[in-house]
Design a protein around this motif. Structure first.
Motif, short mmCIF file in Angstrom:
data_model
loop_
_atom_site.label_atom_id
_atom_site.label_comp_id
_atom_site.label_asym_id
_atom_site.label_seq_id
_atom_site.Cartn_x
_atom_site.Cartn_y
_atom_site.Cartn_z
N ALA A 107 64.16 64.57 20.87
CA ALA A 107 65.41 65.56 20.45
C ALA A 107 66.47 65.00 21.41
N ASP A 108 66.08 65.96 22.40
CA ASP A 108 66.68 65.79 23.95
C ASP A 108 67.36 64.43 24.78
N VAL A 109 66.24 64.15 24.54
CA VAL A 109 65.78 62.31 25.41
C VAL A 109 67.78 61.44 24.30
N LYS A 110 67.32 61.52 23.07
CA LYS A 110 68.33 61.41 22.11
C LYS A 110 69.67 61.63 22.86
N THR A 111 69.95 62.75 22.73
CA THR A 111 71.30 63.19 23.40
C THR A 111 72.10 62.30 23.85
N LEU A 112 70.43 62.67 24.51
CA LEU A 112 71.42 61.42 27.26
C LEU A 112 72.16 60.90 26.39
#
Length: 386
Positions: A69-74
């Protein structure tokens, strides 16, 4: 979405979730075309056309859903879709609010910008054999303003003979664009609506909304039809939320009232003693918090009226995600020279079309604040037993 990220952004996620060296390399290989490059950025593979495809690829090699999820937000870009805090505060204080649109909004419908219109006008003179090809080319490429080119246009072709030209220019030319019409979003705000455009797309959108509302309403609550005001401006004019104010007139009444040529500007802003356009503008700029959209803020005549109301108004300006300094320079100009708050929207991904998505998002948030915002909504639940 972003197509590239700085390597340090991903390294932060790696360290936060304590991924092993092998897991880190697997993530890089799954997402990027340049995992081994010594450049400062990773470039996303072409098959990732939206952020939603990233979790699908990562879930095959890693099970940590929080990391995914964190990588997606990048790769997601949403900050320009958020309403600026200072505007939110003004709305929450119930300050009077209005929108003022320029040619950049109509551009989303395929209608030309001011400088594009001037080039078309000179080419039109050649098409109808008023000037030669060589004369048209010289006029177009001379370092003169669009206002000067339009003055030449109407010196050769009288306004009463130019309606066919304007009708061709001001009709939206793309059905797909009409399905995401920015004006259909803007008319959802219950506020006064001003424009310096000559086209009638703002008015058309308000008419569509009113027709829909009339069909849905009972006879007793039938909403009144919109008011179209394109002349007679003065400081005593009563401002309505159910109206479109075209301060430079409409092309449909181009002979009666329009501000196009140098002579028009000089007369309407400095010489006309019956219609006091500067007084009208100063009135609305002093009474309302104005959000300028699709507006280049290049017209001295309008800027002159803004200077007396410093610190109240907002303008949307185009910028690029990775060019933070460019936006800073623009902000310093607007805030220092004009006393306006400048807010950027990103051209990186969809070009000027990004403005539509910003308008759609801001309209929802503006209406939320106008209708009461978060804290009054919380108050509705006081005394409710759970």
């Amino acid at each position: 979405m972003r197509k590239a990220i700085f390597k340090r952004e991903l390294e932060y996620c790696f360290n936060l979730f304590k991924l092993s060296d092998k897991q880190q390399q697997n993530v890089k290989n799954a997402l990027f075309v340049n995992p081994l490059d010594i450049t400062t950025q990773y470039l996303l593979k072409k098959e990732f056309s939206s952020p939603e495809k990233i979790p699908e690829a990562l879930s095959k090699i890693i099970i940590n859903s929080d990391f995914i999820a964190d990588v997606k937000t990048l790769f997601e870009v949403n900050d320009d879709l958020e309403l600026p805090i200072i505007l939110r505060e003004q709305l929450s204080r119930k300050e009077k609010f209005a929108v003022f649109v320029g040619a950049g909004v109509s551009k989303l419908l395929g209608i030309p910008l001011w400088d594009e219109l001037a080039v078309r006008a000179i080419n039109y003179l050649h098409e109808i054999k008023k000037i030669s090809f060589a004369e048209a080319e010289r006029i177009i490429h001379e370092r003169t303003s669009p206002k000067q080119k339009m003055s030449i246009f109407h010196q050769i072709l009288q306004k009463k003979d130019s309606i066919e030209f304007y009708e061709k220019c001001f009709i939206p030319n793309n059905k797909e664009r009409l399905s995401r019409n920015p004006y259909d979003e803007l008319v959802k705000i219950e506020c006064p609506k001003f424009s310096s455009n000559l086209d009638n797309e703002f008015l058309n959108a308000l008419n569509r909304k009113t027709e829909f509302d009339r069909k849905e309403a009972s006879i007793a609550n039938l909403p009144s039809m919109p008011i179209h005001i394109s002349s007679g401006f003065n400081k005593d004019m009563v401002i309505s939320t159910n109206a479109i104010y075209q301060v430079h007139g409409s092309y449909q009444y181009i002979e009666k009232y329009s501000v196009i040529t140098m002579q028009d500007y000089l007369f309407r802003y400095f010489q006309d003693r019956e219609i006091r356009l500067p007084d009208f503008l100063e009135k609305i700029f002093n009474e309302y918090v104005i959000l300028f959209i699709g507006y280049g803020m290049e017209e001295f005549e309008i800027l002159r009226s803004i200077l007396n109301s410093r610190g109240k108004h907002h303008v949307l300006v185009s910028t690029y995600l990775n060019d933070v300094n460019l936006l800073r320079v623009k902000k310093e100009y607007f805030e220092g020279a004009l006393g306006m708050h400048a807010h950027g929207y990103y051209l990186d991904f969809n070009g000027h079309d990004r403005l539509y998505h910003v308008i759609k998002s801001w309209v929802k948030k503006i209406n939320f604040e106008i209708e009461g915002g978060f804290y009054p909504k919380i108050g509705e639940f006081e005394g409710v037993e759970l």
